[in-house]
Enzyme design. Sequence first.
Site, PDB file in Angstrom:
ATOM      1  N   CYS A 166       0.836  -1.196   0.000  1.00  0.00           N
ATOM      2  CA  CYS A 166       0.000   0.000   0.000  1.00  0.00           C
ATOM      3  C   CYS A 166       0.869   1.243   0.000  1.00  0.00           C
ATOM      4  O   CYS A 166       1.880   1.298   0.713  1.00  0.00           O
ATOM      5  CB  CYS A 166      -0.887  -0.032   1.244  1.00  0.00           C
ATOM      6  SG  CYS A 166      -2.014   1.352   1.407  1.00  0.00           S
ATOM      7  N   HIS A 216      -9.369  -3.822  -1.421  1.00  0.00           N
ATOM      8  CA  HIS A 216      -8.287  -3.068  -0.776  1.00  0.00           C
ATOM      9  C   HIS A 216      -8.589  -1.564  -0.804  1.00  0.00           C
ATOM     10  O   HIS A 216      -8.501  -0.880   0.224  1.00  0.00           O
ATOM     11  CB  HIS A 216      -6.966  -3.370  -1.495  1.00  0.00           C
ATOM     12  CG  HIS A 216      -5.793  -2.614  -0.970  1.00  0.00           C
ATOM     13  ND1 HIS A 216      -4.776  -3.221  -0.279  1.00  0.00           N
ATOM     14  CD2 HIS A 216      -5.462  -1.298  -1.039  1.00  0.00           C
ATOM     15  CE1 HIS A 216      -3.873  -2.314   0.058  1.00  0.00           C
ATOM     16  NE2 HIS A 216      -4.265  -1.130  -0.398  1.00  0.00           N
ATOM     17  N   GLU A 217      -8.954  -1.068  -1.981  1.00  0.00           N
ATOM     18  CA  GLU A 217      -9.214   0.377  -2.111  1.00  0.00           C
ATOM     19  C   GLU A 217     -10.433   0.806  -1.306  1.00  0.00           C
ATOM     20  O   GLU A 217     -10.412   1.850  -0.650  1.00  0.00           O
ATOM     21  CB  GLU A 217      -9.374   0.762  -3.578  1.00  0.00           C
ATOM     22  CG  GLU A 217      -8.129   0.572  -4.419  1.00  0.00           C
ATOM     23  CD  GLU A 217      -6.886   1.219  -3.843  1.00  0.00           C
ATOM     24  OE1 GLU A 217      -6.996   2.269  -3.182  1.00  0.00           O
ATOM     25  OE2 GLU A 217      -5.802   0.668  -4.059  1.00  0.00           O
ATOM     26  N   HIS A 246     -10.032   1.531   2.403  1.00  0.00           N
ATOM     27  CA  HIS A 246      -9.564   2.870   2.766  1.00  0.00           C
ATOM     28  C   HIS A 246     -10.739   3.805   3.068  1.00  0.00           C
ATOM     29  O   HIS A 246     -10.614   4.717   3.892  1.00  0.00           O
ATOM     30  CB  HIS A 246      -8.719   3.488   1.646  1.00  0.00           C
ATOM     31  CG  HIS A 246      -7.343   2.925   1.550  1.00  0.00           C
ATOM     32  ND1 HIS A 246      -6.397   3.077   2.547  1.00  0.00           N
ATOM     33  CD2 HIS A 246      -6.738   2.216   0.568  1.00  0.00           C
ATOM     34  CE1 HIS A 246      -5.276   2.483   2.181  1.00  0.00           C
ATOM     35  NE2 HIS A 246      -5.450   1.952   0.989  1.00  0.00           N
TER      36      HIS A 246
END
Length: 186
Positions: free
Chosen positions: A108, A150-151, A154
């Site tokens: 990341c 994953h994104e 955030h």
Amino acid sequence: MAILKIARMGHPILARKADPVADPTAIEVRRLVRDMIDTMEDADGTGLAAPQVHVPLRVVVFFVEGERAASEGDQAPEGGDLGVPLTVMINPVIEPLGPEQELGWEACLSVPELAGQVPRYNRIRYRYTDLEGKPQERLAEGFHARVVQHECDHLDGVLYPQRMADLKTLVFSSEMRHQGAPEVVD
């Protein structure tokens, strides 16, 4: 267009839930997206979420190179390409399509120099609004699904180490590359 500063693990913006975007067609959103794309490309990333550039909004940009997805073992549709073109997601929502999860390496831009093995759902459906204000829906599996999850983490104040089942797999990226393991970089 500008290269924005990337927030690093420990910054409070990365620990909070991002706010919904009221108007996906707003000029400020388009400007943010352009700057996020420039920043992602400059950092050699695969994706970037707005909180990573100190903006607490539910905005994600990402793409998946065809050969990168192929190296992860994904299967292309007959006669098709595995890659996913540059995608801008406003207010995305993810739905797992089954309980099956798989471990995979992730890194990341907000957690520089490190990588770890993270469990993610194998198959997902995700919905979002595009920059024209139109609703979109896609199915994803394998590497594509991993990048989207994953994104979107955030946007909920979650970094990949918080998803790791075993911190023994948290390593320096340079060591991981020496071992020949692929990685997800956002």
